[in-house]
Structure formats: C-alpha cells, structure tokens
Design an enzyme around this catalytic site. Structure first.
Site, mmCIF file in Angstrom:
data_model
loop_
_atom_site.group_PDB
_atom_site.id
_atom_site.type_symbol
_atom_site.label_atom_id
_atom_site.label_comp_id
_atom_site.label_asym_id
_atom_site.label_seq_id
_atom_site.Cartn_x
_atom_site.Cartn_y
_atom_site.Cartn_z
ATOM 1 N N LYS A 140 0.872 -1.184 0.000
ATOM 2 C CA LYS A 140 0.000 0.000 0.000
ATOM 3 C C LYS A 140 0.905 1.229 0.000
ATOM 4 C CE LYS A 140 -4.129 1.921 0.429
ATOM 5 N NZ LYS A 140 -5.166 1.869 -0.603
ATOM 6 N N ASP A 174 -6.713 -15.176 5.580
ATOM 7 C CA ASP A 174 -7.966 -15.637 6.207
ATOM 8 C C ASP A 174 -9.122 -15.466 5.230
ATOM 9 O OD1 ASP A 174 -6.702 -16.259 8.583
ATOM 10 O OD2 ASP A 174 -8.334 -15.457 9.795
ATOM 11 N N ASP A 191 -1.904 -11.510 6.762
ATOM 12 C CA ASP A 191 -2.783 -12.134 7.753
ATOM 13 C C ASP A 191 -4.235 -12.007 7.272
ATOM 14 O OD1 ASP A 191 -3.640 -13.303 10.052
ATOM 15 O OD2 ASP A 191 -3.181 -11.623 11.369
ATOM 16 N N ASP A 212 -5.828 -3.265 -1.343
ATOM 17 C CA ASP A 212 -7.293 -3.204 -1.454
ATOM 18 C C ASP A 212 -7.754 -3.787 -2.794
ATOM 19 O OD1 ASP A 212 -5.867 -1.037 -2.347
ATOM 20 O OD2 ASP A 212 -7.336 0.482 -1.813
#
Ligand code: ATP
Length: 330
Positions: A169, A228, A224, A200
């Site tokens: 980012k 998930d 992380d 994003d």
C-alpha cells in the site's frame, strides 16, 4: 528429528491427535516432545508459556501446533507472536488450493496459489504504546526483513510458474515503498516475472480472479487478512494449513483458531491440521508427502467428512481414514 507437539486449546486438542495419527502412518523416526501451552495452562499455572518452554522449543527442529485461546489478561503476550519472534520464523506460508469436490463461496476450483507473508515485523512489531487518549503501533519495514521474504518468495516462484505478485500500500504507507522496491529488485535479480498490486485491489481481485495468481508476497498484517479471507475461497477454515519457516526452525499450524463453539464435540475438521503434516513432510524433503493429497481425495470421495462440510464423521474418524489410506498405499 525432534518434533514439538503442541495441541493447545479448544479444537487444537482434537485436530492435532488426528494429524499425529497421519504422521505416524509414515513410520518415520521422530522424537515427539509434547508441550502444554496456552489458555488451559495459564488457568492452571498462571503462565501460558515459560522461558523453559521456549528453550525446549529451541531444542526441537520443528513444531506441530493446534490453536491457542487468547488469555484474558491485559498483560498477556501472545504465545504465537513470541514463538515466531524467538525462533525467527520470518516466512508465513499459506497455500490456497481447493480440495477435490469442495468449492468455497465463489464456486471456483481452478486456482492454486500461495501467500507468502513477512512474519516478524510490519504492524506486528510489538512496538506500541497504549493510552486512554492516544494509542499507537510502530510499523517496521527493514531492508533485511524485506530481502529475506522476497528471496523466499522468489525461490518458491522458481519451483512453480516463475510468477510473483507483490502486494503493498505504498501509495499511502510510505514505509511500504522500501518493501516494494526490495521485492521488485529481488524478483528482477532472480529473473522472476513480477507485478505489484495495492492491497485493497488485491482483496477484490483474489475473490474475483483467484486463478490469476501463483506466488503472492506481502507484509505481515496484509498477509494475515488476505490469507484468512482466502479460506472462504477454499470452503472452510477447517481446510487451510500454514507454515512459519525460518532458517533453523519450522512451525506448522492450521489457519483456524481454537473454535470454542465446537470444542469438545469431536466434530472439528482435522484436514487443515493433516495438511500441516504434509507441509512438515515437504519441509523435511520427504518425497512421499504427496500421498496425503491422494488420501484426502479418497476420504472426501467416500464422504467421510465432518459436519462443516455437510457430513457426519467425527474428527478422529477422518484422521483414521486418512491414516489408513496412507498405510495401505505408501
Ligand atoms: P479463536 O478465539 O481461537 O481465534 P475463533 O472461534 O474466534 O477462535 P476460529 O477458531 O478460527 O476462531 O473459528 C471461527 C469459526 O469457524 C468457528 O466458530 C468454527 O465454527 C469454524 N471452524 C474453525 N475451525 C474449524 C474446523 N477445524 N472445523 C470446523 N469448523 C471450524
């Protein structure tokens, strides 16, 4: 080979024995070192993990870990974060690949990629101050940390499709410019084809077009969250394994947590933990590790599956069925 076995809390105590059953089916020489760490240990003794436990872990080559319930103490230091730091397990590896006949929320099954997450710095640096009006956490990106994770990802890319996606980012977080530059340079030096994506856009793209990716490298928090999220592509949290790898040690854990809601019912899906055993065997260079994929395909076809996948089998019934296939077909 010395293997620490930490069941931990909740369903960790159910899925790890099932995974160990599969490991035992290979008949390899392991010295297993059982360790009790986590919430139950803290309740019993006031400590979730002691410095003695860390020393014991350092005497082992690898760790097979279930899950730990977070201890409700404001001074509690995460056992997992401590182990990752102390054993310098800098690469977190999460393969995202559908199992035969099971699809996740997108209904797609034509993808197979790996998320390589920097595991020791970024926003999980542990450097923070908590106040009533101001709290902050320092986000640490170092050249050394970025170089070694980039090298790891490139090594993996070379064994696969020679393709790397760098996720960052850097348009907002200036600290990510260093990570991005180092990853680009490392990929170029290794002659790996690379692209970069803002985190994003990547979240959206992974859900829409997971088949486009092969090896994805990113910083700690982004990795992380993305990994998930990607469990939803595969179908159940109970299906996704992970490895934390350093130069000396390796630590294998299912992506799911201790799931207190289903703990003690013998219905937890052990396949993520069993796939951790496969990652452990691969890390050891055991050529027969692939048989675990075959064994899992076989039990899925026979519908020996836990309730999260619509079946009625218990955790150990699945473990036993996978282990039996391994024994018969090794
Ligand atoms: P923790 O506090 O340890 O992170 P959690 O319940 O918040 O635990 P997870 O353990 O990751 O988080 O579980 C989220 C949900 O996913 C659980 O409520 C459970 O229903 C389901 N789940 C997780 N792992 C499994 C599994 N192995 N088999 C079946 N269902 C699972």
């Amino acid at each position: 080979m010395k293997l620490a076995v930490i069941e931990g809390d909740g369903i960790g105590r159910e899925v790890i024995p099932a995974a160990v059953k599969v490991l035992d089916a290979f008949g390899l020489e392991f010295e297993k070192v059982p360790l009790e760490l986590g919430y139950a240990r803290w309740e019993r003794t006031g400590t979730a993990m002691s410095s003695g436990d860390l020393e014991t872990l350092k005497e082992c080559n690898a760790v097979l870990f279930g899950a730990i319930t977070t201890v409700p103490d404001p001074n509690y230091k995460s056992v997992l974060l401590t182990i990752r730091k102390e054993l310098d397990l800098y690469a977190n590896i999460r393969p995202v690949k559908p199992l035969p006949g099971i699809t996740g929320i997108t209904g797609k099954s034509d993808f197979d990629f790996i998320i390589v997450r920097e595991n020791t710095e970024g926003l999980y640096s542990g450097i923070e101050e908590i106040g009533s009006d101001l709290s902050w956490t320092k986000r640490v990106i170092t050249r050394k940390g970025s170089e070694r994770i980039a090298e790891y990802a490139c090594k993996l890319a070379k064994k696969r499709k020679n393709k790397l996606t760098i996720v960052h980012k850097s348009n907002v977080l200036k600290s990510d410019k260093l990570f991005l530059d180092v990853c680009r340079q490392t990929a170029a030096d290794n002659r790996i084809e690379y692209e970069d994506m803002l985190v994003d856009s990547m979240a959206y793209s992974l859900m829409m077009y997971p088949e486009r990716y092969d090896v994805v490298v990113t910083t700690n928090l982004f990795g992380d969250i993305l990994s998930d999220m990607c469990a939803a592509l595969v179908g159940s949290l109970g299906l996704v394994p992970s490895a934390n790898i350093g130069d000396k040690y390796a630590f294998f854990e299912p992506v799911h947590g201790s799931a207190p809601d289903i703990a003690g019912k013998d219905i937890a899906n052990p396949l993520a933990a069993i796939l951790c055993v496969k990652m452990l065997l691969e890390w050891m260079g055991e050529p027969r590790s692939q048989i675990i994929d075959e064994a899992i395909a076989n039990v899925l076809q026979k519908k020996i599956i836990t309730p999260d996948l619509g079946g009625k089998a218990s955790t150990m019934e699945v473990g036993n069925a996978v282990a039996e296939y391994v024994v018969k077909n090794l």
